[in-house]
Design a protein around this motif. Sequence first.
Motif, short mmCIF file in Angstrom:
data_model
loop_
_atom_site.label_atom_id
_atom_site.label_comp_id
_atom_site.label_asym_id
_atom_site.label_seq_id
_atom_site.Cartn_x
_atom_site.Cartn_y
_atom_site.Cartn_z
N SER A 67 10.16 -1.00 1.75
CA SER A 67 8.64 -1.54 2.62
C SER A 67 8.02 -3.27 1.61
CB SER A 67 7.40 -0.88 2.94
OG SER A 67 6.92 -1.00 1.59
N MET A 68 7.21 -3.83 2.49
CA MET A 68 6.66 -5.05 1.94
C MET A 68 6.10 -5.40 1.00
SD MET A 68 3.73 -7.70 4.02
CE MET A 68 5.03 -7.54 5.48
N PHE A 69 5.56 -4.02 0.36
CA PHE A 69 4.67 -4.04 -0.42
C PHE A 69 5.24 -2.82 -1.94
CE2 PHE A 69 1.45 -4.13 2.64
CZ PHE A 69 1.35 -5.46 2.61
N GLY A 70 6.45 -2.23 -1.27
CA GLY A 70 7.52 -1.86 -2.30
C GLY A 70 6.65 -0.11 -2.73
N MET A 71 6.84 0.40 -3.71
CA MET A 71 6.11 1.51 -4.43
C MET A 71 4.19 1.27 -4.77
SD MET A 71 8.63 2.32 -7.20
CE MET A 71 8.16 3.81 -7.59
N ALA A 72 4.05 0.27 -5.09
CA ALA A 72 2.83 0.53 -5.09
C ALA A 72 2.04 0.40 -3.91
CB ALA A 72 2.55 -1.50 -5.56
N GLY A 73 2.30 -0.50 -2.97
CA GLY A 73 1.49 0.31 -1.33
C GLY A 73 1.59 1.20 -1.00
N GLY A 74 2.87 2.09 -1.60
CA GLY A 74 3.18 3.49 -1.02
C GLY A 74 2.08 4.60 -2.09
N ILE A 75 2.36 4.33 -3.06
CA ILE A 75 0.54 4.77 -3.92
C ILE A 75 -0.34 4.38 -4.08
CG2 ILE A 75 0.17 5.15 -6.53
CD1 ILE A 75 3.20 4.73 -6.86
N PHE A 76 -0.36 3.48 -3.38
CA PHE A 76 -2.11 2.96 -2.89
C PHE A 76 -2.59 3.66 -2.02
CE2 PHE A 76 -5.34 -0.01 -0.62
CZ PHE A 76 -6.26 -0.21 -1.82
N LEU A 77 -1.83 3.64 -0.49
CA LEU A 77 -2.34 3.93 0.26
C LEU A 77 -2.72 5.86 -0.15
CD1 LEU A 77 0.53 2.77 3.58
CD2 LEU A 77 -2.01 2.37 3.42
N THR A 78 -1.41 6.30 -1.22
CA THR A 78 -1.91 8.08 -1.44
C THR A 78 -3.37 8.43 -1.50
OG1 THR A 78 0.42 7.89 -1.26
CG2 THR A 78 -0.58 9.95 -1.82
N PHE A 79 -3.26 7.27 -3.14
CA PHE A 79 -4.23 7.15 -4.19
C PHE A 79 -5.57 6.59 -3.25
CE2 PHE A 79 -0.76 9.26 -6.30
CZ PHE A 79 -1.25 10.98 -6.02
N SER A 80 -5.65 5.82 -3.60
CA SER A 80 -6.70 4.31 -3.02
C SER A 80 -7.07 4.39 -1.96
CB SER A 80 -6.44 3.64 -3.83
OG SER A 80 -6.60 3.41 -4.80
N ALA A 81 -6.15 4.65 -1.26
CA ALA A 81 -6.89 3.95 0.69
C ALA A 81 -7.77 4.90 1.36
CB ALA A 81 -5.47 4.20 1.41
N PRO A 82 -7.59 6.40 0.33
CA PRO A 82 -8.35 7.59 1.42
C PRO A 82 -10.00 7.29 0.66
CG PRO A 82 -6.83 8.48 1.05
CD PRO A 82 -6.60 6.80 0.08
N ILE A 83 -9.90 6.66 -0.40
CA ILE A 83 -11.48 6.32 -0.70
C ILE A 83 -12.12 5.05 0.55
CG2 ILE A 83 -12.80 5.92 -3.15
CD1 ILE A 83 -10.86 6.91 -4.51
N LEU A 84 -11.45 4.19 0.46
CA LEU A 84 -11.61 2.75 0.91
C LEU A 84 -12.26 3.51 2.83
CD1 LEU A 84 -10.00 0.30 -0.58
CD2 LEU A 84 -11.95 0.99 -0.97
N ILE A 85 -11.10 4.20 3.02
CA ILE A 85 -11.61 4.37 4.39
C ILE A 85 -12.72 5.31 4.42
CG2 ILE A 85 -10.22 6.48 5.89
CD1 ILE A 85 -7.76 5.59 5.24
N ILE A 86 -12.66 6.14 3.86
CA ILE A 86 -14.21 7.10 3.88
C ILE A 86 -15.09 6.14 3.70
CG2 ILE A 86 -15.22 8.65 2.39
CD1 ILE A 86 -12.80 10.54 0.98
#
Length: 746
Positions: A67-86
């Motif tokens: 994808s556009m962001f590569g592995m960093a994007g996938g890991i960010f969506l998995t572990f960091s994005a949930p905090i920002l969504i909350i």
Amino acid sequence: MAHEREPLLQQRQTGAGNAGALPSLARTVLMFLMWAVFLTWAAGIFLYPTKPVQAVFKKWVGLTRESMFGMAGGIFLTFSAPILIIALLAYVYISFFPSQHVVEKKKLRSLSFRLWTIPVLVDGPFGVVSAVEFIGIVLFITFVVYSMTYYAVESVSLVSKFDLPSMTESELILDVIGVRLGAVGLFCMLFLFLPVARGSVLLRLIDIPFEHATRYHVWLGHLTMALFTLHGLCYVISWSMEGRLREEMREWKEIGVANLPGVISLAAGLLMWVTSLHPVRKRFFELFFYTHQLYVIFIVFLAFHVGDFIFSISAGAVFLFMLDRFLRFWQSRAKVDIISATCRPCGTVELVFSKPPGLRYNALSFIFIQVRELSFLQWHPFSVSSSPMDGKYHMSVLIKVLGTWTEKLRSIITDVQEKNRGDSELQCGRMTACVEGPYGHESPYHLTYENLILVAGGIGISPFLAILSDIIHRIEEGKQCMPKNVLVLWSVKKSKELSLLSAVDAQTISSSVSDRLQLDIQAFVTQESLPPLEDGIVGDDQKVPGMFVKNGSTMSGLVGTGDNFWAAMYFLASTLGFLLAYTLVHVYYVKPHNMMAWWYRGLLFMLCMVAGVALPGGLVVLLWHLSEKQRLESDKWDAAAAATQSPRAEQTGPAGGGDDDAVPSVSLTALRTTRYGCRPNFKAEFAAFAERAGDAEDVGVLVCGPQGLQTSVARECRARNLRRGGGAEKSRSGAVFHFNSHSFDL
């Protein structure tokens, strides 16, 4: 602590009648979404070492790799994005449903509330620990032990499949375990930065004040640094066995983990860790404070060490901390006028600051203060000693003179007083003060207990002076106020400290208040066996009103606990700015130029985070600042005039009117009973209070003082709660004693 709104306890009354099915449904959906995201995220982290979760995670990373962001994007969506969504959902929740942050009386009996206020552990390395905190400690220990056991067994099993020499096998096992220790440390670091953001919306959502969150940061810091230290130690031993220790430690790889940045990051972390240990921090606070600024080195070189995609595991929490730190920087730039400064004969300094009328706080709030003539870097936390009912234009704190910083502060005040003694023309001294905050509980929970016990040691009476003033003023003005039976247990070393009681704004209680409030103040002078000959004679305060250079400035409203709309816009703009910057960097720089160096991509990731906060976030903060200025002008707030106004002159109506002489009243000093040469017997005092409270089911106990005092009070609360549950008859007649600590220990 937002800008002018209805008082929190009144919001529920006014909003309850208008709340229909749709708002109630929206509130339920929001809460469900936040819980669903959190539980899914937490379960994913907890079960991450297992093979099923590992398989799902590898498949997810494989899908996002191209994808556009590569592995960093996938890991960010998995572990960091949930905090920002909350966090985003939390801003929506507290903005549209602020009344839900009030601690209702019926909630005092709920299990979820009592788990926070009933002490489970009172002795040991963790201090006083509530049931919820105990559950959290057990879960974190279980996670670390379970993860490392699983990884260790898996590593030994994997290595044993290959026919390797014993030395090589040991080195390989150490390398694999070292990697796993680092991974678990990164997950703990994900939680490490969440409680240290002072104005965090997540802390506000669950109503955890920053002084409590600091304890969690300390606990998590010990755990995280222990894991990172073991991580580094495994590699040091492995490299030493190979005979390549120096070469490996100096290595800075382009592709893969760069060792030298890891060494620098770990060294900075170890310095922060060692100087934050309680014996060192207590004796050498300045050393602790200055070395803790190495967190910048720690974070930046960690990103260099592991690259963007591994660093993105903990990037969400780091980003929230950066948001809070940038906003605090803006607020701390404002120079706040000091309305008056007083040196009290008991070795205490009282400072009264100018504040805008729209900046709300409660009696349990605290602020951070910097005096630039003393230090440009040091910020010290102090509980607010004034009630928001005392006046719209000022806020005061009491500061005990204990160390070098406070000694110099007192010297500045006394020097100005000496210069102006006998002079026909007053001379202005210079004391440049900056303030961060206010922070603290989202709701004034002291107003929800009908029966309240306030236990203080020495200067620990400061927040309780604000509570007493708050309760008295609310009753006088006919505002909602639950406390009807209040006991104050105050221990001091010398009788001269008793003069602090004169700092309460409401010095007298009218008959209308005494009919609704039963107030008992018990003072204990521990180092004097008899009253001194001058007992009852209070020395003159050295007060310096309006003798400092004025800037016409008041406290800034740019605080995370301030205006919900602007705080949400700041968060949203910064987050979108970070994502946009990262997208542009990847599309127009990383991919076209085939940038593969891990450390360099980690640097770009950090720069995108900084750009998101500083540029779009900074623009929103600027607009917020201009909105604050416009608000002050619309309120016709004249900072220069208010700075010369006596704080108590702000009172109008029943709280400060001129008809007090016609109403029978009694002074607070007259309600004080002083005992010499002894300490409070909490067992006897609590038993007498419970008997006086009658059929009360809940008693709020607030403690502010040294650790020993907190332990003694918590032990008595736990003992009475256990006795209450000892039998059916006791269960029906005994009260639950809710323990609440208000002690700030950095």
